[in-house]
Scaffold this motif. Structure first.
Motif, PDB file in Angstrom:
ATOM      1  N   TRP A 206       0.794  -1.223   0.000  1.00 26.72           N
ATOM      2  CA  TRP A 206       0.000   0.000   0.000  1.00 26.72           C
ATOM      3  C   TRP A 206       0.829   1.276   0.000  1.00 26.72           C
ATOM      4  N   TYR A 207       2.077   1.223   0.468  1.00 22.21           N
ATOM      5  CA  TYR A 207       2.906   2.423   0.552  1.00 22.21           C
ATOM      6  C   TYR A 207       3.721   2.650  -0.715  1.00 22.21           C
ATOM      7  N   ILE A 208       4.113   1.602  -1.403  1.00 17.55           N
ATOM      8  CA  ILE A 208       4.935   1.732  -2.603  1.00 17.55           C
ATOM      9  C   ILE A 208       4.016   1.844  -3.814  1.00 17.55           C
ATOM     10  N   ASP A 209       4.131   2.942  -4.561  1.00 19.04           N
ATOM     11  CA  ASP A 209       3.170   3.242  -5.618  1.00 19.04           C
ATOM     12  C   ASP A 209       3.044   2.126  -6.655  1.00 19.04           C
ATOM     13  N   GLU A 210       4.176   1.561  -7.102  1.00 14.40           N
ATOM     14  CA  GLU A 210       4.108   0.501  -8.109  1.00 14.40           C
ATOM     15  C   GLU A 210       3.355  -0.710  -7.579  1.00 14.40           C
TER      16      GLU A 210
ATOM     17  N   ARG B 173      -7.020   3.080   0.345  1.00 14.81           N
ATOM     18  CA  ARG B 173      -5.583   3.265   0.518  1.00 14.81           C
ATOM     19  C   ARG B 173      -5.313   4.177   1.704  1.00 14.81           C
ATOM     20  N   ARG B 174      -6.044   5.255   1.796  1.00 13.42           N
ATOM     21  CA  ARG B 174      -5.859   6.179   2.916  1.00 13.42           C
ATOM     22  C   ARG B 174      -6.143   5.481   4.258  1.00 13.42           C
ATOM     23  N   LYS B 175      -7.207   4.682   4.284  1.00 13.69           N
ATOM     24  CA  LYS B 175      -7.607   3.985   5.501  1.00 13.69           C
ATOM     25  C   LYS B 175      -6.550   2.959   5.920  1.00 13.69           C
ATOM     26  N   VAL B 176      -6.074   2.173   4.945  1.00 16.34           N
ATOM     27  CA  VAL B 176      -5.081   1.139   5.253  1.00 16.34           C
ATOM     28  C   VAL B 176      -3.755   1.764   5.671  1.00 16.34           C
ATOM     29  N   MET B 177      -3.336   2.805   4.972  1.00 10.58           N
ATOM     30  CA  MET B 177      -2.075   3.456   5.322  1.00 10.58           C
ATOM     31  C   MET B 177      -2.134   4.064   6.717  1.00 10.58           C
ATOM     32  N   LYS B 178      -3.274   4.615   7.076  1.00 11.81           N
ATOM     33  CA  LYS B 178      -3.436   5.168   8.426  1.00 11.81           C
ATOM     34  C   LYS B 178      -3.352   4.055   9.468  1.00 11.81           C
ATOM     35  N   SER B 179      -3.989   2.928   9.167  1.00  9.80           N
ATOM     36  CA  SER B 179      -3.959   1.791  10.086  1.00  9.80           C
ATOM     37  C   SER B 179      -2.539   1.265  10.263  1.00  9.80           C
ATOM     38  N   ILE B 180      -1.805   1.165   9.160  1.00  8.07           N
ATOM     39  CA  ILE B 180      -0.423   0.675   9.228  1.00  8.07           C
ATOM     40  C   ILE B 180       0.457   1.663   9.992  1.00  8.07           C
TER      41      ILE B 180
END
Length: 264
Positions: free
Chosen positions: A125-129, A155-162
């Protein structure tokens, strides 16, 4: 639900949409399905999204037995419920594992689920490719113009959770170093063994290790981890053995293992 289905033991595994011949995009959904398939209990896979789940995450399950249907969330608690209510047998008990072996399994489970998989999901989820692959796999069937909006929201939700869990605060290099450490530890522990505890059949930790290996090898969204595994005889042989035993319909995964040309 029909009267016939109400009268027997049956599980509906609710998780992300998945093709019939490939693992789930969620390691935890795949873990639960591995336990269900291994146990032989009647089950089916239903499609849902986390916001519809009781705890806001998948998997959850509707379990029918003894004339009732109960809903349980989280793969760990679903499996525990099934074992405690004697709906499936405990693989560790069947294998005759000692308390020390069960304790080691539990420690490895926590290591894989809480640290290793978190680092792998960070890559997705963090690496664009990698995210481009993840988005296509998870949201590719959604029609425009909803697809990019839903994808952006998740993506925003998962990145915040991580981030909140701590893994997102590490750099990419640091997160991948954690993957490499776990890979080396797992390879060393599994080397020379058909199954984790040298049992005659898989135990709980074998089903867990397999589920996360299958999940991560069935996608191109975590290339750093997959590249290490695809070059390793021990982990590839284990994944092939377990796939052939439990999910022979996963032909693309078996083909990817063969194409790695490590087992010949």
């Amino acid at each position: 639900m029909s009267a016939e289905l109400e009268s027997r033991r049956h599980v509906v595994l609710w998780g992300f949409a998945k093709p019939p011949n490939a693992p789930s995009s969620s390691g935890f959904c795949q873990k639960l399905e591995a336990f269900l398939r291994f146990s032989g209990i009647s089950y089916e896979v239903g499609e849902t999204v986390p916001m519809k789940a009781p705890k806001g995450k998948v998997p959850f399950a509707d379990i029918t037995h003894d004339g009732k249907t109960v809903t349980i969330s989280d793969s760990h608690f679903i499996i525990r419920y099934l074992i405690e209510n004697e709906l499936i047998k405990d693989p560790d008990t069947v294998a005759g594992l000692t308390p020390a072996q069960k304790g080691e399994s539990r420690a490895w489970q926590a290591y894989i689920e809480e640290l290793l998989y978190s680092a792998i999901v960070r890559d997705r989820w963090y690496i664009d490719e990698n995210y481009a692959v993840t988005a296509e796999q998870n949201f590719g069937s959604i029609a425009w113009p909803m697809r990019p909006m839903i994808s952006w929201f998740f993506r925003r939700k998962v990145m915040k959770s991580i981030w909140n869990a701590g893994m997102g605060r590490h750099s990419q290099e640091e997160a991948q170093s954690l993957q490499k450490e776990a890979f080396e530890a797992l390879e060393a522990r599994m080397s020379g063994h058909l199954y984790f505890h040298d049992s005659e059949q898989p135990t709980c930790i074998d089903l867990i290790v397999y589920a996360f290996l299958a999940d991560t090898l069935a996608t191109n969204a975590n290339p750093y981890w997959a590249d290490m595994v695809l070059k390793n005889h021990t982990l590839l042989a284990f994944t092939k053995r377990m796939t052939t035993l439990l999910f022979p319909e996963y032909e693309p995964l078996l083909r990817r293992i063969e194409e790695a040309d490590v087992l010949n």
